[in-house]
Design a protein around this motif. Structure first.
Motif: not given
Length: 259
Positions: A180-182, A185-189, A210-216, A241-242
């Protein structure tokens, strides 16, 4: 303001109070601290119509030196995985402990662990790798309020330019584990996803932990991007996702042939 955000503000204020600035391999203190970063000066519009002629060509030499330094330092790394995540994750939090476990498990699987070298999730992954006896790498970046490399980094390289640093994250890693990141992190992803989608890199697993963080975000990609035809259904296969550390390591190990 959350406790993590408050800590980030405090760190920035402390950096200002210390009057210390790291610019690649250069450290400036007190009256020698510059008000802007190297990236900022590169990307700002030129003041005059021909000023760039006298400045930008010389910047190429500095950019080249950063590539040479990074390549020379990292060329002999064992197989590595880059781990990304928020600098604002507090020590001792559940997310921090997940980062430690991920770093430790990757090291035990024979991977070097590469992070941005900062606090939070980056420190956690470096700590896990270091405590497991693995190779712990930190790639720092010049920022207005530099926090320095965390204490668990064995090999550290500080960069002036984001794009040079980002090249190192991809070139010397065989995959990404994204905690989970800001925005960083999204830039690299999304850069990694784009490189895989366009086949600029091959055999490059990307694991979102982190399913709950990335699911949205995943739901938005599926319903909006793919739903509107701006991405293909098969693009969902570009990442996994895991919530399970062992599964995350197994995924990067399988796809990189490390098993």
């Amino acid at each position: 303001m959350s406790p993590a955000e408050g800590a980030a503000v405090t760190n920035a204020e402390e950096a200002r109070a210390r009057g210390e600035q790291r610019m690649g391999p250069v450290t400036r203190r007190r009256g020698m601290v510059q008000p802007t970063t190297t990236d900022q000066r590169l990307l700002d519009s030129p003041q005059g119509p021909t000023e760039w002629v006298h400045q930008d060509p010389w910047r190429v030499m500095r950019i080249q030196s950063e590539f040479v330094e990074g390549f020379g330092t990292l060329a002999e790394l064992p197989p590595a995985i880059s781990v990304f995540g928020s600098a604002r994750i507090p020590v001792g939090s559940e997310d921090y402990e997940h980062g430690v476990r991920v770093g430790r498990a990757l090291a035990e699987a024979g991977f070097a662990v590469i992070t941005g070298g900062g606090p939070g999730a980056m420190e956690a992954a470096n700590k896990g790798a270091c405590e497991a006896g693995g190779v712990s790498v930190g790639l720092g970046i010049e920022l207005p309020f530099e926090q320095g490399l965390n204490e668990y980094v064995d090999i550290g390289v500080n960069f002036r330019y984001f794009f040079v640093r980002k090249t190192m994250f991809v070139k010397y890693a065989r995959g990404f584990v994204v905690l989970p990141g800001g925005l960083g992190t999204l830039d690299e992803l999304f850069e990694a996803l784009t490189l895989v989608q366009t086949r600029k890199v091959t055999r490059f697993p990307i694991v979102l932990f982190g399913t709950s963080y990335w699911k949205g975000l995943v739901d938005w990609v599926e319903s909006t991007l793919i739903g509107s035809g701006r991405a293909a259904e098969k693009d969902l296969e570009l990442f996994h996702l895991t919530d399970d550390v062992d599964e995350a390591v197994a995924l990067v190990s399988k796809e990189t042939g490390q098993n």
